[in-house]
Design an enzyme around this catalytic site. Sequence first.
Site, short mmCIF file in Angstrom:
data_model
loop_
_atom_site.label_atom_id
_atom_site.label_comp_id
_atom_site.label_asym_id
_atom_site.label_seq_id
_atom_site.Cartn_x
_atom_site.Cartn_y
_atom_site.Cartn_z
CG ASP A 437 -1.67 -3.51 -5.72
OD1 ASP A 437 -0.97 -2.56 -6.13
OD2 ASP A 437 -2.86 -3.37 -5.36
CD GLU A 492 1.87 -0.70 -4.41
OE1 GLU A 492 1.84 0.14 -5.31
OE2 GLU A 492 0.85 -1.25 -3.96
#
Length: 837
Positions: A437, A492
């Site tokens: 993330d 990401e």
Amino acid sequence: MMMLALTGLVPRHPTLTPLSFTFTSTNDEYPSRLGIGFRGKEQQAVRLLRFGTSQNSSSHLRRRGSPSTTTSRCSKAEPTSKSKAVFIDDSPIITDADQGMENLGILSIDQSLQPHKDHFNYRINRYLDQRRLIETYEGGLQEFAQGYLKFGFNREEGGIVYREWAPAAQEAQLIGDFNGWDGSKHKMDKNQFGVWSIKIPDSGGNSAIPHNSRVKFRFKHGDGVWVDRIPAWIQYATVDPARFAAPYDGVYWDPPPSERFQFKYPRPPKPKAPRVYEAHVGMSSSEPRISSYREFADDVLPRIQANNYNTVQLMAVMEHSYYASFGYHVTNFFAVSSRSGTPEDLKYLVDKAHSLGLRVLMDVVHSHASNNITDGLNGFEVGQSSQESYFHTGDRGYHKLWDSRLFNYANWEVLRFLLSNLRWWLEEFKFDGFRFDGVTSMLYHHHGINMAFSGDYHEYFSEATDVDAVVYLMLANHLIHKVLPDATVIAEDVSGMPGLGRPVSEGGIGFDYRLAMAIPDKWIDYVKNKSDEEWSMKEISWNLTNRRYTEKCISYAESHDQAIVGDKTIAFFLMDREMYSGMSCLVDASPTIERGVALHKMIHFLTMALGGEGYLNFMGNEFGHPEWIDFPREGNGWSYEKCRRQWNLVDTDHLRYKFMNAFDKAMNLLDEKFSFLSSTKQIVSSTNEEDKVIVFERRDLVFVFNFHPKNTYEGYKVGCDLPGKYRVALDSDAWEFGGHGRVGHDVDHFTFPEGIPGVPETNFNNRPNSFKILSPAQTCVVYYRVDESEEADAEETSIEEEVGVGQENFEEQTGPINDDNAVGPRAQESDQGSSSD
């Protein structure tokens, strides 16, 4: 000329005393190397490099994960020569990469990176130096990443040993249920590297600290104040559910053999292309409450398997004290989220997934940490220097938009902590990889704030690049693929940094895939702001295909991000309030519902088929889940109403949700049968703005998407590569997908040669062959080339039946074509090969 006084963190080694040096850089763009010497039995000189530039900026980031949605990808680069590795990444002691830098693999793939060769040279040497240091003083990267065998609580001969890195502490004690929270008899000792330790002998042959009992680390900092903190390496943490806003407690987790979960099933093999089902265990119940790992395993995993996904991506696994953070404000990095169960329950979930042939990825958050002092890692911050902290100090250590702390990736113990964290989840819980993330925030000192990346390479390779973080990610990816060669690791990243998805051995950062984050933003823009007539086929196609050559992407039309409160799911954007009253099959569909169901299927399938080398869907969106996601919070009265999945909608047979779910299942099965996602053959032959039609090939399948709101095209010519006979493989207009059954599935479409062989400009849309089809409005149809040799089999099982496409006879189908809508310049070009032939 740039003067930089650099400080380096000294590797923790009990026999070495650090000497620091200051160097002057003569390079206008990059700081010079920092040397650190050590006194010991033998003097050694090693290099530990730091990149010390900090950029100050502020802006708007979408929620916590994605920087500015105004993004532009870097342009595609054509291959120029075969990639060559500069160094052997498998070697125990890595050799210097200075020689052969001219042949660095990533530069060979993309010649336009050549002006930034110095940057790649610099960061690779940083990586190699860090690897060499770890090899020298820790025995290797894999050994270094087993910190959980030393730190935290571990059984050693005759007792439990607890170790904690807290160099800023003046005194320390271990407290808990086992000693009545009185640490006076359990004082800890500190070594020269800031590591506190204590051994607690067994009592009467039993552990002095009972399994599942509460523990905390108590220490006194420089102000003379004693504070209680959860151990940094704790493997389980719980909170009293009866007390509002109660603090978490660390829990000593060491179940007896009879209670310890034993894995029964092997990891499934790595698929050719991941079809990822993104899921949040806590909100997976149809009831307004938090669901458990075991409930998810027993109730939701079978749904995922039934829809032909091959990978599950679990969100919010790492413990986070604030539920509404969606799991992104992590407090305890080695602990499973106790809301949904125990570590053994999570192991049950992973093992159950493996038994169903599903791989399991974990959403790992190493981009930042919760600002929570009472429950989290931030509680160890008591005003010390960055070298004695997990985080940077000052502005560099704080993310102003996320209200969270930022790691110091150059710190030796931070590297040990984070790399060990990755190995812990892989080995202890048998995860098959990770989705990292917030990678954009890690890659740049500005964290992507106020940055609309244009694709200019100077945006990626400058002093704005956080090379400390880049080196950490290179180490992390190398480690993951060493521990688990078949791991899948996804980044990401919204910036599109070149090399992010290339191997470390080529000079890349080492991710297997990056998320294609611009795609969902484009779809949301279209469904919110544009009429059907304003949809641009060229813009849609460009947005889906605009990705870096040789760097794989996971495409998605919508993830959890798009449905967070303030936004809506695509289905709800398309149909809005009519979903409350118009989804019953017992009444005729309104124009809004008809359009919404049709476009929902097309948007998700086009994204899958054209947008990347893998596909992702968030839990519930496969059947068009309505509304949005809103976690319980003060602003909504702590309600769980919008923090659940309404499985009853798709399970109710007379509701139209079943049609979108059936199509999702079919499009996944199409890839299972034809492996088009993993194919490097992707050719867009037509983006006709007037017809509103996109035609492309993936592998040897031919995809036709007709986005026109009214026009049905009869005898519509489409180009293809290979000559032969084509049949329907998948049809969004089939009855079982809520369509009208207008396309004949028993029709053979024979190709005709176009132009001069080998001269594309004489071909039809640059394709050497063509065939004609029927293309109804707002539908998509896929055609496969029939293998004539297989047709000779007496008992032929049709592909279309396997994929779930109906076999209704075309002559018996209802809904005649409106001649007024059979338009298009190519519809009249030839009467050969039409859909009725």
